[in-house]
Design a protein around this motif. Structure first.
Motif, PDB file in Angstrom:
ATOM      1  N   MET A 288      11.065   6.883   0.110  1.00  0.00           N
ATOM      2  CA  MET A 288      10.208   7.226  -0.869  1.00  0.00           C
ATOM      3  C   MET A 288      10.270   8.550  -1.653  1.00  0.00           C
ATOM      4  O   MET A 288      10.350   8.712  -2.825  1.00  0.00           O
ATOM      5  CB  MET A 288       8.673   7.259  -0.662  1.00  0.00           C
TER       6      MET A 288
ATOM      7  N   CYS B 127       5.310  -1.439   9.537  1.00  0.00           N
ATOM      8  CA  CYS B 127       5.528  -0.100  10.279  1.00  0.00           C
ATOM      9  C   CYS B 127       4.916   0.007  11.504  1.00  0.00           C
ATOM     10  O   CYS B 127       3.780  -0.580  11.822  1.00  0.00           O
ATOM     11  CB  CYS B 127       5.010   1.003   9.296  1.00  0.00           C
TER      12      CYS B 127
ATOM     13  N   TRP C 164       6.567   0.170  -4.228  1.00  0.00           N
ATOM     14  CA  TRP C 164       7.171  -0.918  -3.559  1.00  0.00           C
ATOM     15  C   TRP C 164       6.398  -1.949  -3.403  1.00  0.00           C
ATOM     16  O   TRP C 164       5.510  -2.398  -2.708  1.00  0.00           O
ATOM     17  CB  TRP C 164       7.610  -0.401  -2.264  1.00  0.00           C
TER      18      TRP C 164
ATOM     19  N   LYS D 122       6.534  -5.573   4.304  1.00  0.00           N
ATOM     20  CA  LYS D 122       7.209  -4.492   4.835  1.00  0.00           C
ATOM     21  C   LYS D 122       6.340  -4.044   6.031  1.00  0.00           C
ATOM     22  O   LYS D 122       4.842  -3.987   5.643  1.00  0.00           O
ATOM     23  CB  LYS D 122       7.306  -3.227   3.815  1.00  0.00           C
TER      24      LYS D 122
ATOM     25  N   LEU E 157       2.511  -4.389   2.683  1.00  0.00           N
ATOM     26  CA  LEU E 157       2.599  -3.279   3.714  1.00  0.00           C
ATOM     27  C   LEU E 157       1.765  -3.396   4.952  1.00  0.00           C
ATOM     28  O   LEU E 157       0.238  -3.422   4.779  1.00  0.00           O
ATOM     29  CB  LEU E 157       2.445  -2.019   2.920  1.00  0.00           C
TER      30      LEU E 157
ATOM     31  N   GLN F  46      11.394   7.088   8.102  1.00  0.00           N
ATOM     32  CA  GLN F  46      12.420   6.253   7.269  1.00  0.00           C
ATOM     33  C   GLN F  46      11.569   6.323   5.928  1.00  0.00           C
ATOM     34  O   GLN F  46      12.163   6.100   5.036  1.00  0.00           O
ATOM     35  CB  GLN F  46      12.730   5.002   7.944  1.00  0.00           C
ATOM     36  N   TYR F  47      10.350   5.467   6.051  1.00  0.00           N
ATOM     37  CA  TYR F  47       9.641   5.372   4.701  1.00  0.00           C
ATOM     38  C   TYR F  47       9.662   6.737   3.981  1.00  0.00           C
ATOM     39  O   TYR F  47       9.682   6.672   2.634  1.00  0.00           O
ATOM     40  CB  TYR F  47       8.188   4.934   5.203  1.00  0.00           C
ATOM     41  N   GLN F  48       9.216   7.918   4.771  1.00  0.00           N
ATOM     42  CA  GLN F  48       9.277   9.046   3.925  1.00  0.00           C
ATOM     43  C   GLN F  48      10.510   9.383   3.203  1.00  0.00           C
ATOM     44  O   GLN F  48      10.473   9.844   2.056  1.00  0.00           O
ATOM     45  CB  GLN F  48       8.716  10.061   5.124  1.00  0.00           C
TER      46      GLN F  48
ATOM     47  N   ILE G 173       3.744   4.202  -1.019  1.00  0.00           N
ATOM     48  CA  ILE G 173       4.420   2.766  -0.736  1.00  0.00           C
ATOM     49  C   ILE G 173       3.704   1.568  -1.620  1.00  0.00           C
ATOM     50  O   ILE G 173       4.388   0.826  -2.251  1.00  0.00           O
ATOM     51  CB  ILE G 173       4.748   2.554   0.576  1.00  0.00           C
TER      52      ILE G 173
ATOM     53  N   LEU H 219      10.297  -0.425   9.400  1.00  0.00           N
ATOM     54  CA  LEU H 219      10.643   0.805   9.401  1.00  0.00           C
ATOM     55  C   LEU H 219       9.657   1.413  10.050  1.00  0.00           C
ATOM     56  O   LEU H 219       8.397   1.298  10.200  1.00  0.00           O
ATOM     57  CB  LEU H 219      10.877   1.411   7.759  1.00  0.00           C
TER      58      LEU H 219
ATOM     59  N   LYS I  65       1.247   5.875   3.008  1.00  0.00           N
ATOM     60  CA  LYS I  65       1.012   4.346   2.646  1.00  0.00           C
ATOM     61  C   LYS I  65       0.649   4.168   1.384  1.00  0.00           C
ATOM     62  O   LYS I  65       0.818   2.992   0.623  1.00  0.00           O
ATOM     63  CB  LYS I  65      -0.314   3.724   3.644  1.00  0.00           C
TER      64      LYS I  65
END
Length: 492
Positions: A250, A268, A285, A266, A289, A245-247, A281, A241, A278
């Protein structure tokens, strides 16, 4: 040869790997799109039919096949089928203007354009709609082609954020590196794909997943809530992502109720990824990462495993093993450790060049004293004492105000700390007094005058914003990059 043997070899093509997976695991889902699921044996046959039909209609090995539209199963099949025919996939961004799209088709010389109903453009190429794909398909067997590592795999057109889009020619060798460096777990992966197939960001997870025999869950477009629903439903394990998109994921108020325990990785890339995001996440999640920093053109890539380096979240990590990244000054000389310079990288994953643009290719190339070819990334950064790369800004976005270098990212970091700012960007505009001066744009509820005063109180005298404008949303590309050229034009 089995897929396992191919993956252990020095070189294999993606179409051949998919053929091997069809033989080894033919009933395994290869691509899931909406309510449709295509197994590897079905995918292999569909690629054959597309390749046969392209050859029947005169498409030769090395010809470009242009593809235009949003993510669909048909889009993915045409892309892969073109490769089976030995053609070069040329995916085009629907967000481009009709004139830009026509110029791209002309630039790559595609004799055929596949498109959806919403993107009918006037080009001399033969046009085939995805809606009419079944009527166009023949049912024969394509003539086998022999593809070498340096043969072109695809042409990816730059976003045009710096002017006219350039065609980036990526060889099969580059894609082989992307497949080869993926962990073996990709064979059992369920990879969530929520970025467009015309983006290199998407292809670096889409292609390796199929290369290893995993399953791709392809989303038509990105929506944070729908992404979470589909990830839970399909037990997603891997995703790529972009930061915006992560923003949005979340920030979903229901995020914590979704079961995302199946995720193992995951990743990025493509845009600045804030340390605070970061950290959020990492906290909420499951799974690794990993941030990758690199270019569609190739060059060098850095990697930051965030879970292992929580104290380095402000960096983009270290160069991948076997890759060479240098920092150079405006005269092309390497700078000393700890000093600021432009990033130039070298690896086995590098573009052949810009299609038909020798001048642009030469401008993007740097050679070290030993004559080794590097690609200039256009980013400014420095290495910290532990060898982690800290990016400061795009070289083209650097603001020189009153003779001082002003990095927009520094100003954006201050603006982003305000609780009434949800998104922001800073650009430089011409100034009679200073040469250039920084201007800010933000999304949020704060008053512009009050925010400007607050922000400038946190900044050094040479960094202060000359103006601050509130917007409903910042202009972004499909993969989340802020279109700063549009902001400059808007302000002017």
């Amino acid at each position: 040869m089995t897929a396992e043997a191919m993956l252990a070899s020095d070189f294999a093509t993606l179409p051949d790997l998919i053929r091997a997976h069809a033989a080894d695991r033919g009933t395994k889902p290869a691509i899931i799109f909406a309510e449709r699921s295509m197994e590897y044996a079905e995918l292999d046959r569909a690629m054959d039919r597309i390749a046969f039909s392209l050859q029947r209609d005169g498409a030769k090995q090395g010809d470009a096949v242009a593809i235009l539209g949003p993510n669909t199963l048909e889009y993915a099949l045409v892309f892969l089928g073109a490769l089976r025919a030995g053609c070069v996939a040329a995916p085009l961004a629907p967000s481009a203007t009709p004139d830009q799209l026509a110029a791209m088709v002309a630039d790559c010389g595609a004799p055929i354009l596949f498109h959806d109903a919403a993107h009918e453009i006037d080009v001399p190429a033969r046009k085939i709609s995805f809606e009419g794909l079944l009527d166009w398909l023949g049912d024969g067997t394509p003539v086998p082609v022999t593809v070498g590592p340096e043969d072109p795999f695809n042409i990816i057109y730059s976003s045009g954020t710096t002017g006219t889009p350039k065609g980036i020619v990526q060889p099969h060798a580059m894609r082989w590196v992307h497949i080869g460096r993926a962990p073996a777990g990709f064979g059992d992966a369920v990879t969530m794909v929520a970025t467009p197939l015309y983006s290199n960001t998407t292809l670096v997870s889409f292609l390796p997943t199929l290369g290893w025999g995993g399953t791709v869950v392809l989303l038509a477009k990105f929506d944070a809530r729908e992404y979470l629903v589909q990830a839970e439903k399909h037990r997603g394990s891997i995703t790529m992502l972009v930061p915006i998109q992560y923003q949005r994921i979340m920030a979903d108020p229901e995020f914590d109720r979704f079961d995302l325990s199946s995720f193992t990785l995951k990743t990025c890339t493509s845009a600045p990824f804030s340390a605070a995001l970061k950290a959020d996440i990492l906290a909420r999640w499951p799974g690794l990462l990993v941030e990758y920093y690199g270019m569609t053109e190739g060059g060098g890539t850095t990697i930051l495993v965030c879970n292992a380096h929580p104290d380095k979240l402000h960096t983009v990590g270290k160069p991948i093993e076997g890759q060479d990244i240098r920092l150079i000054d405006d005269e092309g000389r390497e700078v000393a450790q700890g000093e600021i310079g432009e990033v130039a990288g070298r690896s086995g994953a590098m573009m052949t060049g810009y299609h038909g643009r020798r001048d642009a290719t030469d401008a993007a190339t740097w050679y070290d004293e030993a004559g080794n070819r590097f690609i200039r990334h256009g980013d400014i950064g420095r290495f910290d004492e532990d060898g982690f790369l800290i990016l400061l800004d795009r070289k083209k976005d650097l603001i020189i105000s009153g003779g001082f270098n002003v990095y927009p990212s520094d100003l954006e970091a201050v603006l982003a700390q305000h609780p009434e700012v949800s998104d922001c960007a800073v650009v430089g505009i011409p100034s009679e007094q200073w040469g250039e001066t920084p201007i800010g744009f933000y999304v949020g509820s704060g008053d512009p005058t009050e925010l400007l005063a607050w922000c400038n109180a946190q900044l050094g005298k040479t960094q202060r914003l000359a103006d601050l404008r509130r917007m409903d949303a910042l202009p972004r590309s499909a993969i989340g990059k802020v279109l700063k050229r549009e902001l400059r034009d808007l302000y002017r």
